[in-house]
Design a protein around this motif. Structure first.
Motif, mmCIF file in Angstrom:
data_model
loop_
_atom_site.group_PDB
_atom_site.id
_atom_site.type_symbol
_atom_site.label_atom_id
_atom_site.label_comp_id
_atom_site.label_asym_id
_atom_site.label_seq_id
_atom_site.Cartn_x
_atom_site.Cartn_y
_atom_site.Cartn_z
ATOM 1 N N ILE A 95 15.151 -7.764 14.291
ATOM 2 C CA ILE A 95 14.429 -6.912 15.256
ATOM 3 C C ILE A 95 14.846 -5.461 15.089
ATOM 4 C CG2 ILE A 95 14.184 -6.392 17.710
ATOM 5 C CD1 ILE A 95 14.317 -9.441 18.220
ATOM 6 N N ALA A 96 16.134 -5.217 14.935
ATOM 7 C CA ALA A 96 16.626 -3.843 14.783
ATOM 8 C C ALA A 96 16.080 -3.200 13.517
ATOM 9 C CB ALA A 96 18.147 -3.822 14.769
ATOM 10 N N VAL A 97 16.037 -3.951 12.429
ATOM 11 C CA VAL A 97 15.534 -3.409 11.162
ATOM 12 C C VAL A 97 14.034 -3.144 11.257
ATOM 13 C CG1 VAL A 97 15.101 -3.972 8.731
ATOM 14 C CG2 VAL A 97 17.340 -4.377 9.726
ATOM 15 N N SER A 98 13.272 -4.036 11.890
ATOM 16 C CA SER A 98 11.824 -3.857 11.970
ATOM 17 C C SER A 98 11.438 -2.747 12.948
ATOM 18 C CB SER A 98 11.139 -5.161 12.347
ATOM 19 O OG SER A 98 11.525 -5.568 13.644
ATOM 20 N N CYS A 99 12.265 -2.493 13.954
ATOM 21 C CA CYS A 99 11.952 -1.440 14.921
ATOM 22 C C CYS A 99 12.449 -0.064 14.486
ATOM 23 C CB CYS A 99 12.558 -1.774 16.283
ATOM 24 S SG CYS A 99 11.784 -3.201 17.063
ATOM 25 N N LYS A 100 13.246 -0.001 13.449
ATOM 26 C CA LYS A 100 13.804 1.271 13.004
ATOM 27 C C LYS A 100 12.691 2.183 12.486
ATOM 28 C CE LYS A 100 16.930 3.298 9.705
ATOM 29 N NZ LYS A 100 17.606 3.107 8.449
ATOM 30 N N ASP A 101 12.673 3.439 12.930
ATOM 31 C CA ASP A 101 11.688 4.415 12.452
ATOM 32 C C ASP A 101 12.006 4.803 11.029
ATOM 33 O OD1 ASP A 101 10.314 4.547 14.855
ATOM 34 O OD2 ASP A 101 11.723 6.017 15.672
ATOM 35 N N LYS A 102 10.970 5.052 10.252
ATOM 36 C CA LYS A 102 11.167 5.467 8.865
ATOM 37 C C LYS A 102 11.309 6.986 8.850
ATOM 38 C CE LYS A 102 9.429 4.926 4.254
ATOM 39 N NZ LYS A 102 9.027 6.140 3.667
ATOM 40 N N THR A 103 12.527 7.452 8.917
ATOM 41 C CA THR A 103 12.774 8.882 8.957
ATOM 42 C C THR A 103 13.108 9.456 7.598
ATOM 43 O OG1 THR A 103 15.082 8.564 9.527
ATOM 44 C CG2 THR A 103 13.527 8.856 11.349
ATOM 45 N N SER A 104 13.172 8.628 6.571
ATOM 46 C CA SER A 104 13.458 9.160 5.240
ATOM 47 C C SER A 104 12.142 9.368 4.502
ATOM 48 C CB SER A 104 14.360 8.198 4.466
ATOM 49 O OG SER A 104 13.691 6.973 4.259
ATOM 50 N N ILE A 105 12.150 10.316 3.596
ATOM 51 C CA ILE A 105 10.954 10.633 2.826
ATOM 52 C C ILE A 105 11.405 11.042 1.429
ATOM 53 C CG2 ILE A 105 10.895 13.046 3.559
ATOM 54 C CD1 ILE A 105 7.812 12.819 3.624
ATOM 55 N N ASN A 106 10.603 10.721 0.437
ATOM 56 C CA ASN A 106 10.938 11.131 -0.926
ATOM 57 C C ASN A 106 9.923 12.172 -1.411
ATOM 58 O OD1 ASN A 106 8.629 9.771 -1.892
ATOM 59 N ND2 ASN A 106 9.779 7.872 -2.180
ATOM 60 N N ALA A 107 10.097 12.666 -2.626
ATOM 61 C CA ALA A 107 9.253 13.746 -3.159
ATOM 62 C C ALA A 107 7.795 13.315 -3.286
ATOM 63 C CB ALA A 107 9.791 14.215 -4.506
ATOM 64 N N ASP A 108 7.541 12.064 -3.681
ATOM 65 C CA ASP A 108 6.155 11.594 -3.819
ATOM 66 C C ASP A 108 5.444 11.539 -2.475
ATOM 67 O OD1 ASP A 108 6.307 11.334 -6.569
ATOM 68 O OD2 ASP A 108 6.960 9.235 -6.469
ATOM 69 N N GLU A 109 6.119 11.000 -1.463
ATOM 70 C CA GLU A 109 5.530 10.928 -0.123
ATOM 71 C C GLU A 109 5.305 12.328 0.439
ATOM 72 O OE1 GLU A 109 8.524 8.574 1.724
ATOM 73 O OE2 GLU A 109 7.535 6.682 1.236
ATOM 74 N N MET A 139 15.825 17.594 1.648
ATOM 75 C CA MET A 139 15.898 17.196 3.053
ATOM 76 C C MET A 139 16.771 18.224 3.765
ATOM 77 S SD MET A 139 14.216 14.346 3.656
ATOM 78 C CE MET A 139 14.895 13.770 5.188
ATOM 79 N N VAL A 140 16.260 18.829 4.807
ATOM 80 C CA VAL A 140 17.039 19.788 5.587
ATOM 81 C C VAL A 140 17.954 19.025 6.535
ATOM 82 C CG1 VAL A 140 16.907 21.700 7.229
ATOM 83 C CG2 VAL A 140 15.251 21.533 5.365
ATOM 84 N N ASN A 141 17.381 18.067 7.251
ATOM 85 C CA ASN A 141 18.140 17.138 8.083
ATOM 86 C C ASN A 141 17.319 15.855 8.192
ATOM 87 O OD1 ASN A 141 16.252 17.545 10.222
ATOM 88 N ND2 ASN A 141 17.396 19.349 10.896
ATOM 89 N N SER A 142 17.671 14.956 9.075
ATOM 90 C CA SER A 142 16.993 13.661 9.123
ATOM 91 C C SER A 142 15.540 13.740 9.578
ATOM 92 C CB SER A 142 17.760 12.697 10.027
ATOM 93 O OG SER A 142 17.754 13.181 11.364
ATOM 94 N N SER A 143 15.143 14.848 10.209
ATOM 95 C CA SER A 143 13.763 14.942 10.694
ATOM 96 C C SER A 143 12.984 16.120 10.111
ATOM 97 C CB SER A 143 13.750 15.020 12.222
ATOM 98 O OG SER A 143 14.378 16.216 12.641
ATOM 99 N N SER A 144 13.527 16.791 9.107
ATOM 100 C CA SER A 144 12.765 17.872 8.476
ATOM 101 C C SER A 144 13.121 17.977 6.995
ATOM 102 C CB SER A 144 13.002 19.208 9.184
ATOM 103 O OG SER A 144 14.335 19.607 9.070
ATOM 104 N N ALA A 145 12.138 18.456 6.241
ATOM 105 C CA ALA A 145 12.310 18.591 4.798
ATOM 106 C C ALA A 145 11.542 19.811 4.323
ATOM 107 C CB ALA A 145 11.805 17.333 4.087
ATOM 108 N N LYS A 146 11.882 20.288 3.129
ATOM 109 C CA LYS A 146 11.182 21.405 2.492
ATOM 110 C C LYS A 146 10.702 20.933 1.129
ATOM 111 C CE LYS A 146 13.716 24.954 1.934
ATOM 112 N NZ LYS A 146 14.480 26.179 1.833
ATOM 113 N N ILE A 147 9.471 21.335 0.784
ATOM 114 C CA ILE A 147 8.941 21.000 -0.529
ATOM 115 C C ILE A 147 8.234 22.229 -1.086
ATOM 116 C CG2 ILE A 147 6.825 20.023 0.450
ATOM 117 C CD1 ILE A 147 6.775 18.085 -1.937
#
Length: 185
Positions: free
Chosen positions: A13-27, A134-142
């Motif tokens: 349940i914890a794994v399925s409810c976890k928000d996807k806050t990571s992002i890679n260059a393709d996304e 990644m600037v922090n867990s909720s923001s990124a620069k591309i």
């Protein structure tokens, strides 16, 4: 045994409810592409419309551009008056210039005697992003490369002497729980 099943269920349940806050260059590149579809990058130019007079060599070159745009269906060009000077290169031509429906995709603002049009449009290059961090867990620069694509109205560009056929542009991405990752500019 019950404890193991219970712990496995809690972990699932914890794994399925976890928000996807990571992002890679393709996304991140996909998010920028989505953003550019609704907020394109472009340069503008001004096209004169209405009654125009052409009577010098420089203006004849501009007339040729208008005639080409007429052949492609972007403007309507009607000759109102022509004064041919005998044995002279300096003749005077008066034309009525009107924008057609086909030009509406490029027109940003229209006034009585001119129209502001998209002269150059920048599209995302096929290459990978130039820089992603990644600037922090909720923001990124591309940083991406946008290639220059001339429109039929590129003759009217304000600064046609650019030093490159591309620009590098940096976008900021922000993560929100409700909507996920998106470009914030």
């Amino acid at each position: 045994m019950k404890k193991i099943v219970f712990l496995a269920l809690i972990t699932l349940i914890a794994v399925s409810c976890k928000d996807k806050t990571s992002i890679n260059a393709d996304e991140a590149g996909k998010e920028v592409t989505k953003y550019l579809q609704s907020n394109p990058e472009y340069k503008t130019g001004k096209v004169s419309v209405g009654e125009l007079k052409f009577n010098s060599e420089k203006e004849y070159k501009e007339l040729e551009v208008y005639q080409k745009l007429e052949q492609e269906g972007y403007i309507g060009l009607t000759r109102v008056n022509a004064k041919k000077k005998f044995l002279s290169k300096d003749s005077s031509f008066v034309y009525m210039v009107k924008l057609t429906d086909k030009a509406s995709a490029f027109v940003l603002k229209q006034q009585k005697d001119n129209a502001t049009v998209k002269a150059v449009v920048y599209e995302l290059s096929d290459e990978k992003p130039v820089d992603f961090s990644m600037v922090n867990s909720s923001s990124a620069k591309i940083t991406v490369t946008l290639k220059k694509v001339n429109t039929p109205f590129s003759f009217f560009e304000k600064n046609p002497d650019d030093s490159a056929d591309f620009i590098n542009k940096t976008y900021r991405l922000k993560y929100k729980k409700e909507t996920g990752w998106s470009v914030t500019r």
